[in-house]
Design a protein around this motif. Structure first.
Motif, mmCIF file in Angstrom:
data_model
loop_
_atom_site.group_PDB
_atom_site.id
_atom_site.type_symbol
_atom_site.label_atom_id
_atom_site.label_comp_id
_atom_site.label_asym_id
_atom_site.label_seq_id
_atom_site.Cartn_x
_atom_site.Cartn_y
_atom_site.Cartn_z
ATOM 1 N N ASP A 73 7.087 108.374 47.218
ATOM 2 C CA ASP A 73 6.141 107.825 46.244
ATOM 3 C C ASP A 73 5.191 108.890 45.692
ATOM 4 O OD1 ASP A 73 5.085 105.663 44.790
ATOM 5 O OD2 ASP A 73 3.499 105.315 46.291
ATOM 6 N N VAL A 74 5.438 110.146 46.039
ATOM 7 C CA VAL A 74 4.560 111.239 45.588
ATOM 8 C C VAL A 74 4.946 111.684 44.184
ATOM 9 C CG1 VAL A 74 3.934 113.653 45.944
ATOM 10 C CG2 VAL A 74 4.026 112.091 47.898
ATOM 11 N N GLN A 75 3.966 111.623 43.292
ATOM 12 C CA GLN A 75 4.166 112.164 41.939
ATOM 13 C C GLN A 75 3.638 113.593 41.830
ATOM 14 O OE1 GLN A 75 2.821 111.174 37.304
ATOM 15 N NE2 GLN A 75 2.718 109.572 38.852
ATOM 16 N N ARG A 76 2.462 113.834 42.432
ATOM 17 C CA ARG A 76 1.878 115.174 42.374
ATOM 18 C C ARG A 76 0.917 115.356 43.538
ATOM 19 N NH1 ARG A 76 -0.331 114.902 37.780
ATOM 20 N NH2 ARG A 76 -2.551 114.769 38.343
ATOM 21 N N ILE A 77 0.870 116.571 44.075
ATOM 22 C CA ILE A 77 -0.058 116.922 45.158
ATOM 23 C C ILE A 77 -0.874 118.127 44.722
ATOM 24 C CG2 ILE A 77 -0.260 117.800 47.515
ATOM 25 C CD1 ILE A 77 2.361 116.332 48.157
ATOM 26 N N GLU A 78 -2.191 118.003 44.790
ATOM 27 C CA GLU A 78 -3.090 119.115 44.489
ATOM 28 C C GLU A 78 -3.794 119.537 45.777
ATOM 29 O OE1 GLU A 78 -5.760 117.964 41.413
ATOM 30 O OE2 GLU A 78 -4.184 117.773 39.879
ATOM 31 N N ILE A 79 -3.617 120.788 46.140
ATOM 32 C CA ILE A 79 -4.240 121.337 47.343
ATOM 33 C C ILE A 79 -5.385 122.248 46.916
ATOM 34 C CG2 ILE A 79 -3.914 122.674 49.444
ATOM 35 C CD1 ILE A 79 -0.929 122.022 49.283
ATOM 36 N N GLU A 80 -6.597 121.937 47.375
ATOM 37 C CA GLU A 80 -7.754 122.784 47.123
ATOM 38 C C GLU A 80 -8.204 123.367 48.458
ATOM 39 O OE1 GLU A 80 -10.219 120.774 43.571
ATOM 40 O OE2 GLU A 80 -9.959 119.474 45.341
ATOM 41 N N THR A 81 -8.407 124.661 48.466
ATOM 42 C CA THR A 81 -8.735 125.327 49.722
ATOM 43 C C THR A 81 -9.670 126.486 49.457
ATOM 44 O OG1 THR A 81 -7.759 126.224 51.752
ATOM 45 C CG2 THR A 81 -6.708 126.861 49.668
ATOM 46 N N TYR A 82 -9.923 127.306 50.450
ATOM 47 C CA TYR A 82 -10.811 128.460 50.304
ATOM 48 C C TYR A 82 -9.992 129.690 49.887
ATOM 49 C CZ TYR A 82 -9.215 128.841 55.174
ATOM 50 O OH TYR A 82 -8.450 128.889 56.316
ATOM 51 N N GLU A 83 -10.671 130.684 49.361
ATOM 52 C CA GLU A 83 -9.974 131.802 48.725
ATOM 53 C C GLU A 83 -9.039 132.540 49.678
ATOM 54 O OE1 GLU A 83 -10.917 135.581 45.787
ATOM 55 O OE2 GLU A 83 -12.485 134.868 47.152
ATOM 56 N N ALA A 84 -9.477 132.777 50.923
ATOM 57 C CA ALA A 84 -8.624 133.512 51.851
ATOM 58 C C ALA A 84 -7.317 132.769 52.097
ATOM 59 C CB ALA A 84 -9.360 133.744 53.179
ATOM 60 N N ALA A 85 -7.383 131.436 52.180
ATOM 61 C CA ALA A 85 -6.173 130.642 52.376
ATOM 62 C C ALA A 85 -5.283 130.698 51.143
ATOM 63 C CB ALA A 85 -6.542 129.201 52.702
ATOM 64 N N TYR A 86 -5.900 130.615 49.982
ATOM 65 C CA TYR A 86 -5.142 130.698 48.725
ATOM 66 C C TYR A 86 -4.431 132.041 48.602
ATOM 67 C CZ TYR A 86 -4.305 131.331 43.722
ATOM 68 O OH TYR A 86 -3.733 131.604 42.509
ATOM 69 N N LEU A 87 -5.135 133.114 48.889
ATOM 70 C CA LEU A 87 -4.531 134.442 48.765
ATOM 71 C C LEU A 87 -3.388 134.637 49.751
ATOM 72 C CD1 LEU A 87 -7.753 136.626 48.316
ATOM 73 C CD2 LEU A 87 -6.123 135.925 46.544
ATOM 74 N N ALA A 88 -3.538 134.091 50.953
ATOM 75 C CA ALA A 88 -2.520 134.280 51.991
ATOM 76 C C ALA A 88 -1.323 133.363 51.818
ATOM 77 C CB ALA A 88 -3.130 134.071 53.376
ATOM 78 N N MET A 89 -1.559 132.134 51.275
ATOM 79 C CA MET A 89 -0.521 131.110 51.356
ATOM 80 C C MET A 89 -0.204 130.403 50.043
ATOM 81 S SD MET A 89 -1.274 129.231 54.988
ATOM 82 C CE MET A 89 0.381 128.530 55.004
ATOM 83 N N GLY A 90 -0.955 130.692 48.960
ATOM 84 C CA GLY A 90 -0.718 129.935 47.746
ATOM 85 C C GLY A 90 -0.790 130.694 46.450
ATOM 86 N N GLN A 91 -1.030 131.988 46.492
ATOM 87 C CA GLN A 91 -1.153 132.763 45.254
ATOM 88 C C GLN A 91 0.185 133.309 44.777
ATOM 89 O OE1 GLN A 91 -2.897 136.722 45.508
ATOM 90 N NE2 GLN A 91 -4.022 136.381 43.602
ATOM 91 N N ASP A 92 0.954 133.871 45.701
ATOM 92 C CA ASP A 92 2.202 134.543 45.340
ATOM 93 C C ASP A 92 3.280 133.521 44.961
ATOM 94 O OD1 ASP A 92 4.862 135.919 45.786
ATOM 95 O OD2 ASP A 92 3.504 137.581 46.167
ATOM 96 N N PRO A 93 3.957 133.690 43.828
ATOM 97 C CA PRO A 93 5.023 132.759 43.435
ATOM 98 C C PRO A 93 6.119 132.635 44.488
ATOM 99 C CG PRO A 93 4.439 134.182 41.596
ATOM 100 C CD PRO A 93 3.720 134.722 42.796
ATOM 101 N N GLY A 94 6.299 133.672 45.303
ATOM 102 C CA GLY A 94 7.310 133.631 46.351
ATOM 103 C C GLY A 94 7.045 132.571 47.401
#
Length: 452
Positions: free
Chosen positions: A286-307
């Motif tokens: 039933d999921v249409q879209r998921i938005e994850i908001e986090t802190y910058e260190a987490a984003y850089l480590a786990m969500g910035q790189d397209p890989g």
């Protein structure tokens, strides 16, 4: 010696078991338990088997043993092989500060030296606290990653410091151990960028291996450069001026490190917690879209790189927020089997990842590192939005796992080495290790295959 080295050396020689706060000694026991469980779980992994095979080719006097097999090797290679096992599944502890890292990477080296030199349990526990203090105070002092330096540098320095404590070095020997290890161990942060390789899980244990070597050199009277921090060409020129100040807190810094309940980069712990809660309200279908908001260190480590949206190996997947959230949402859990090839190629997971976005938001970034929070908002097919803000994940120093919960984690991870009764015996041993007169008897209990 420069003033920083003198300060570090004085802290190390002045710190002994009887001077350490009881809560820090207890945390040292907990870190040993957690690390041994992590090592047991990874012992049969093909990569770990190859590292153990490599280590078994090396022989030296004194020697240390490879956990699981009981094969003898050099102290340095035992530090590397055992450290790689406890780090491999990304289930071990974390420090979050100006720099982040995994201080338990040092335990393979500390236990190897304690075994080889027949140190007692009190000395090992004190050495663990000292090693963590040097490692974590460096992380608290300066942003190493911003200058291209990786956490393996802290592991090298902390291990050398812990061994100086363990073997009761003089202040001069201790200072030389620190000078030798710092002069030769500036590890590159590139190891944690882009598509991650096998070395991601080996960098810290390799730092520990090199810390052992530097400490052994100092024990034989080898001197190091006298100003590796403040002098020309030293750390200050590379990282900028900083104050490295161990022992300055109300309690030792080991008490501010964090344990994990999910085998994923620490920055993904709260995201997985949030996903597991929200899936009870919105099913994966039933999921249409998921938005994850986090802190910058987490984003850089786990969500910035397209890989991170196309992980093709374990090392990248356990540092991918979209992958770990999608897998947890679909399956209802996140275990080490999530990183097997068939799971990485799961069509359902890959499709859900396409509907996941990750961003860093100022409010959560400002709260870090005191809080490692993640907010997930999910839009269902009917157009309704559900949100969960996960504050510090379970295992964080501010939301700690109990001893009972830690024992449950250990017992689950230990299964590849033995049954529940043997896990219980090892737990009881470590909880009372301060009464032990020879740490080699702990390693006897870890040499499972040699007793079968």
């Amino acid at each position: 010696m420069d003033a920083t080295i003198q300060k570090l050396a004085r802290y190390i020689v002045d710190t002994a078991f009887d001077t350490i706060a009881p809560e820090a000694i207890h945390e040292a026991r907990r870190r040993i338990i957690d690390s041994l469980g992590c090592a047991a779980a990874a012992s049969a992994e093909p990569f770990c088997l190859s590292i153990k095979k490599l280590a078994a080719r090396t022989h030296s006097t004194p020697s240390a043993r490879i956990w699981g097999t009981g094969q003898e090797t050099s102290i340095e290679m035992a530090a590397f092989a055992n450290g790689t096992m406890l780090r491999y599944q990304d289930f071990s502890d974390t420090v979050l500060s100006r720099s982040n890292g995994h201080p338990s990477d040092m335990l393979g080296g500390l236990i190897a030296v304690a075994e080889a030199f027949h140190s007692d349990g009190k000395s090992l526990l004190a050495a663990v606290v000292v090693a963590y203090e040097i490692y974590c105070s460096l992380c608290a002092s300066v942003q190493m990653a911003a200058r291209g330096i990786d956490q393996g540098t802290a592991a090298a320095a902390g291990t050398a410091a812990g061994i100086a404590s363990l073997l009761d070095y003089s202040e001069q020997q201790t200072a030389n151990a620190l000078c030798l290890v710092l002069a030769a161990n500036l590890h590159l942060y590139n190891v944690r960028c882009g598509t991650l390789s096998d070395w991601k899980g080996c960098g810290g244990p390799n730092g520990a291996r090199n810390g052992v070597f530097a400490a052994m050199l100092a024990r034989e009277g080898v001197t190091g450069p006298t100003a590796p921090v403040e002098g020309k060409g030293g750390l200050w020129e590379i990282l900028g001026r900083f104050e490295w100040d161990p022992g300055g807190g109300a309690v030792p810094l080991i008490c501010q490190t964090h344990l994990k309940l999910h085998p994923v980069c620490y920055h993904g712990q709260s995201a997985v917690d949030a996903a597991l809660i929200l899936r009870n309200t919105v099913a994966a279908s039933d999921v249409q879209r998921i938005e994850i908001e986090t802190y910058e260190a987490a984003y850089l480590a786990m969500g910035q790189d397209p890989g991170r949206w196309a992980p093709d190996n374990r090392e990248t997947a356990d540092h991918s927020m979209p992958y770990t959230v999608a897998h947890a949402w679909i399956t209802g859990s996140l275990s080490s089997t999530a990183y097997e090839t068939d799971q990485l190629q799961s069509r359902a997971v890959l499709e859900m990842m396409k509907r996941i976005s990750v961003s860093a938001v100022p409010e959560l970034t400002a709260a870090f590192p005191a809080n490692s929070s993640t907010r997930i908002s999910v839009l269902n097919m009917a157009g309704s939005v559900y949100t969960h803000l996960q504050p510090n994940p379970k295992g964080n120093a501010g939301n700690p796992v109990s001893d009972t919960e830690l024992e449950a984690k250990f017992s689950d991870l230990y299964r590849s080495w033995g049954a529940a009764d043997s896990a219980r015996q090892l737990l009881d041993f470590v909880w009372t290790i301060d009464k032990n007169t020879d740490v080699s008897t702990l390693v006897d209990a870890l040499c499972i295959e040699s007793t079968r």
